[in-house]
Enzyme design. Sequence first.
Site, PDB file in Angstrom:
ATOM      1  N   ASP A  41       0.717  -1.355   0.080  1.00 52.51           N
ATOM      2  CA  ASP A  41       0.212  -0.098  -0.492  1.00 52.51           C
ATOM      3  C   ASP A  41       0.863   1.464   0.365  1.00 52.51           C
ATOM      4  O   ASP A  41       1.949   1.434  -0.609  1.00 52.51           O
ATOM      5  CB  ASP A  41      -1.338   0.155   1.339  1.00 52.51           C
ATOM      6  CG  ASP A  41      -0.854  -0.095   2.443  1.00 52.51           C
ATOM      7  OD1 ASP A  41       0.451   0.358   2.724  1.00 52.51           O
ATOM      8  OD2 ASP A  41      -1.065  -0.666   3.209  1.00 52.51           O
ATOM      9  N   SER A  42       0.564   2.649   0.513  1.00 51.98           N
ATOM     10  CA  SER A  42       0.939   3.540   0.672  1.00 51.98           C
ATOM     11  C   SER A  42       2.732   3.712   1.457  1.00 51.98           C
ATOM     12  O   SER A  42       3.373   3.921   0.648  1.00 51.98           O
ATOM     13  CB  SER A  42       0.513   4.712   1.512  1.00 51.98           C
ATOM     14  OG  SER A  42       0.411   4.583   2.652  1.00 51.98           O
ATOM     15  N   ILE A  43       2.274   2.716   1.973  1.00 51.74           N
ATOM     16  CA  ILE A  43       3.866   2.608   2.210  1.00 51.74           C
ATOM     17  C   ILE A  43       4.891   2.247   1.611  1.00 51.74           C
ATOM     18  O   ILE A  43       5.880   2.423   1.770  1.00 51.74           O
ATOM     19  CB  ILE A  43       3.911   1.399   4.455  1.00 51.74           C
ATOM     20  CG1 ILE A  43       3.126   2.516   4.687  1.00 51.74           C
ATOM     21  CG2 ILE A  43       5.387   1.610   5.220  1.00 51.74           C
ATOM     22  CD1 ILE A  43       2.304   2.066   6.299  1.00 51.74           C
ATOM     23  N   GLN A  82       5.476   4.890  -1.154  1.00 51.13           N
ATOM     24  CA  GLN A  82       6.502   6.038  -0.422  1.00 51.13           C
ATOM     25  C   GLN A  82       7.469   5.605  -0.254  1.00 51.13           C
ATOM     26  O   GLN A  82       8.302   6.574   0.685  1.00 51.13           O
ATOM     27  CB  GLN A  82       5.647   7.036   0.479  1.00 51.13           C
ATOM     28  CG  GLN A  82       3.996   7.087   0.470  1.00 51.13           C
ATOM     29  CD  GLN A  82       3.807   7.650   1.669  1.00 51.13           C
ATOM     30  OE1 GLN A  82       4.133   8.144   2.316  1.00 51.13           O
ATOM     31  NE2 GLN A  82       1.840   8.145   1.683  1.00 51.13           N
ATOM     32  N   HIS A 137       2.394   6.669   8.411  1.00 51.01           N
ATOM     33  CA  HIS A 137       3.619   6.245   7.786  1.00 51.01           C
ATOM     34  C   HIS A 137       5.050   6.530   7.981  1.00 51.01           C
ATOM     35  O   HIS A 137       4.831   7.039   9.816  1.00 51.01           O
ATOM     36  CB  HIS A 137       3.368   7.360   6.708  1.00 51.01           C
ATOM     37  CG  HIS A 137       2.245   6.860   6.126  1.00 51.01           C
ATOM     38  ND1 HIS A 137       0.326   7.676   6.318  1.00 51.01           N
ATOM     39  CD2 HIS A 137       1.776   6.477   5.317  1.00 51.01           C
ATOM     40  CE1 HIS A 137      -0.099   7.132   5.451  1.00 51.01           C
ATOM     41  NE2 HIS A 137       0.350   5.772   4.386  1.00 51.01           N
TER      42      HIS A 137
END
Lengths: 243, 243
Positions: free
Chosen positions: B10-12, B15, B191
């Site tokens: 996912d976003s982790i 990013q 995050h």
Amino acid sequence: MRPEIVLFGDSITEQSFKYGGWGASLTDTYSRKADIVVRGYGGYTTRWALFLLHHIFPLGSTTPPVATTVFLGANDAALPGRASERQHVPLEEYKENLRKIVRHLKECSPTMLIVLITPPPIDEEGRQQYATSVYGEKAMTAPERTNEVAGNYANECVEVAKELGVSSVNLWSKMQETQGWQKKFLSDGLHLTPDGNRVVYEEVVKVFNGASLCAADMPSDFPHHSEIDPQNPAKVFQERGLL
Amino acid sequence: MRPEIVLFGDSITEQSFKYGGWGASLTDTYSRKADIVVRGYGGYTTRWALFLLHHIFPLGSTTPPVATTVFLGANDAALPGRASERQHVPLEEYKENLRKIVRHLKECSPTMLIVLITPPPIDEEGRQQYATSVYGEKAMTAPERTNEVAGNYANECVEVAKELGVSSVNLWSKMQETQGWQKKFLSDGLHLTPDGNRVVYEEVVKVFNGASLCAADMPSDFPHHSEIDPQNPAKVFQERGLL
């Protein structure tokens, strides 16, 4: 299949995923839009890079890169008769080698965006300090690279880009516009600090943006999570032909 | 052709090429050894990630990844009835989705190193501060994620890894071993800070090293520059069958 952007070059490309590196920043910017592929070879000159060309950029590929940065010359500019003499490539040969690289990339794909990046400027004092830190008293007192000579290679790099109608980033000039560039942008007189990496990143993105490779305008792979209907998650994937 | 290591999540994961990111550090570590391919999708849960599986990991590929990290669950663990309710996936379904992902990857390649990474811990106070900074007074006062619930997902993730005989990193536990993990490792309660990224990087490398994917032992693509004879640069490329 996402488009690929290849970073081809020497140690400054190989190290572009270290802390604050320009390659990492590009990967972040093109997240879900394009894959950044690093092909950096520390110590390589244009002469030696020619041996890699057909392997990294095979002719007849059905999926050639949409863009390639060519960042070579920092090693070619090592002075004859000095510590890094084995890497020296004469200026005229450097130009001719760059032409060969560009011609090969164009043959690989006539639509590929080709960006030549000049060597960075040299902080001769920083370079000498680095040599002394590694070799102690055995370090030669005359620097193995000078800023003036690196500038000659940078100029020819820009000339080849103009001659062959491809893009270029004059890093040598750009960095010297900032006062204190020697320590701000260079960690050992040659390689880049995070601030120096930032300059490369910004200049490369500027060229990409001007060539319709602006990340913001490129399609993301797969729907954004906000477009997914939690009651019917399959819907948006069906609509996009992904099911 | 270099081996590929895919970062799926996912976003982790998406990013992970930001400043000090764990994906960038992996790319640096595997420089000239393996390509790190980022396939991170912000906001995605295991339920939605299933729609991507066949596209990112097509069956029958002749060049499947040598390793894949699966880093999902932070969104699944969002609480029902709270601000991120649409992302909530019940614990049992999360487990079953992870199993489906692992089975698919094994079908894709029986030799692939599969590393499940648990969700990170949640700093509930940091999460609430973040919500207030974005939504002001409209922010719900009850957090959309709790550390306890994230821990349940983390435990089940480790269980699935054991059950199916694949590797795992219990990030939820690991991070909480360090005092002050809340602000040291998490930027918005969820995050990662550069320090938090460092933890993920180190834990993943540990698993890779233990599985014969130690970068230092893997062959470099193309000769090191010091092996090139400046008088006869073609020689070493000939010897390696590269000419």
